[in-house]
Design an enzyme around this catalytic site. Sequence first.
Site, short mmCIF file in Angstrom:
data_model
loop_
_atom_site.label_atom_id
_atom_site.label_comp_id
_atom_site.label_asym_id
_atom_site.label_seq_id
_atom_site.Cartn_x
_atom_site.Cartn_y
_atom_site.Cartn_z
N HIS A 18 0.85 -1.20 0.00
CA HIS A 18 0.00 0.00 0.00
C HIS A 18 0.88 1.24 0.00
O HIS A 18 2.10 1.17 0.07
CB HIS A 18 -0.97 0.00 1.19
CG HIS A 18 -0.39 0.43 2.51
ND1 HIS A 18 -1.14 0.81 3.58
CD2 HIS A 18 0.91 0.52 2.93
CE1 HIS A 18 -0.37 1.12 4.60
NE2 HIS A 18 0.88 0.96 4.24
N CYS A 37 5.87 6.35 4.38
CA CYS A 37 4.64 5.62 3.99
C CYS A 37 3.96 6.25 2.78
O CYS A 37 3.01 5.68 2.23
CB CYS A 37 3.67 5.56 5.16
SG CYS A 37 4.30 4.58 6.53
N HIS A 41 4.97 0.47 -0.42
CA HIS A 41 5.71 -0.44 0.44
C HIS A 41 4.74 -1.51 0.92
O HIS A 41 3.56 -1.49 0.58
CB HIS A 41 6.33 0.30 1.64
CG HIS A 41 5.31 0.91 2.54
ND1 HIS A 41 4.65 2.09 2.23
CD2 HIS A 41 4.79 0.49 3.72
CE1 HIS A 41 3.79 2.37 3.19
NE2 HIS A 41 3.84 1.41 4.11
N HIS A 43 3.44 -4.59 4.06
CA HIS A 43 3.39 -5.02 5.45
C HIS A 43 2.98 -6.49 5.51
O HIS A 43 2.26 -6.97 4.64
CB HIS A 43 2.36 -4.23 6.26
CG HIS A 43 2.67 -2.78 6.39
ND1 HIS A 43 3.59 -2.28 7.28
CD2 HIS A 43 2.18 -1.70 5.73
CE1 HIS A 43 3.65 -0.97 7.16
NE2 HIS A 43 2.80 -0.58 6.23
N ASP A 81 -4.74 -10.65 0.39
CA ASP A 81 -3.42 -11.26 0.48
C ASP A 81 -2.67 -11.13 -0.85
O ASP A 81 -3.21 -11.46 -1.91
CB ASP A 81 -3.53 -12.74 0.87
CG ASP A 81 -2.17 -13.36 1.12
OD1 ASP A 81 -1.38 -12.76 1.87
OD2 ASP A 81 -1.89 -14.43 0.54
N HIS A 82 -1.44 -10.65 -0.76
CA HIS A 82 -0.59 -10.43 -1.93
C HIS A 82 -1.23 -9.50 -2.96
O HIS A 82 -1.08 -9.69 -4.17
CB HIS A 82 -0.16 -11.76 -2.56
CG HIS A 82 0.92 -12.45 -1.76
ND1 HIS A 82 0.66 -13.07 -0.57
CD2 HIS A 82 2.24 -12.59 -1.98
CE1 HIS A 82 1.78 -13.56 -0.07
NE2 HIS A 82 2.76 -13.27 -0.91
N GLU A 129 -0.36 -3.79 12.03
CA GLU A 129 0.35 -3.44 10.80
C GLU A 129 1.84 -3.72 10.91
O GLU A 129 2.51 -4.03 9.93
CB GLU A 129 0.12 -1.95 10.49
CG GLU A 129 0.58 -1.54 9.12
CD GLU A 129 0.18 -0.12 8.81
OE1 GLU A 129 -0.70 0.07 7.96
OE2 GLU A 129 0.72 0.81 9.44
NI NI Z 1 2.44 1.21 5.52
#
Ligand code: NI
Length: 142
Positions: A18, A37, A41, A43, A81-82, A129
């Site tokens: 995100h 952010c 990037h 998580h 996911d992914h 997160e």
């Molecule tokens: Ni982030």
Amino acid sequence: MARPKVRITHAEEFSAAHRLYSPHLSEAENKALYGPCFHHHGHNYRVEVTVQGPVDAQTGMVMNLNDLMDIMRTEIWEHVDHKHLNEEVPFLQGIIPTAENLAIVFWQRVQACQDRLGSGRLYCVRVVESRDNFVDYYGETA
Ligand code: NI
């Protein structure tokens, strides 16, 4: 006497990309506000959904945790996911994908399956997160 209410939790983990960017702010303001952010990037997220309810006399359970797992996988995990949360998840379109907003949206998706929670009520959605940062959403009645 009312049966004691117990809170049960199931957790799922997912990896997603995100970036934090607000359309209400300028490019410079976004960079200043979100810092690193602002950039794309990823998580390794953890989502914990807690249901509260009375323990059923016949089963000894609030609800079957396998059912909660199934709800979380079909309503949340399979979609995120992914994935890139800004770009690839229809139910997140137009939403800044902070942990706060993810918790609210995930709550709404689990809440829509209320009829599958047995006698339980959705109590909390936690989105973790990173090791040090997580948020909790208790709905609007808490
Ligand atoms: Ni982030």
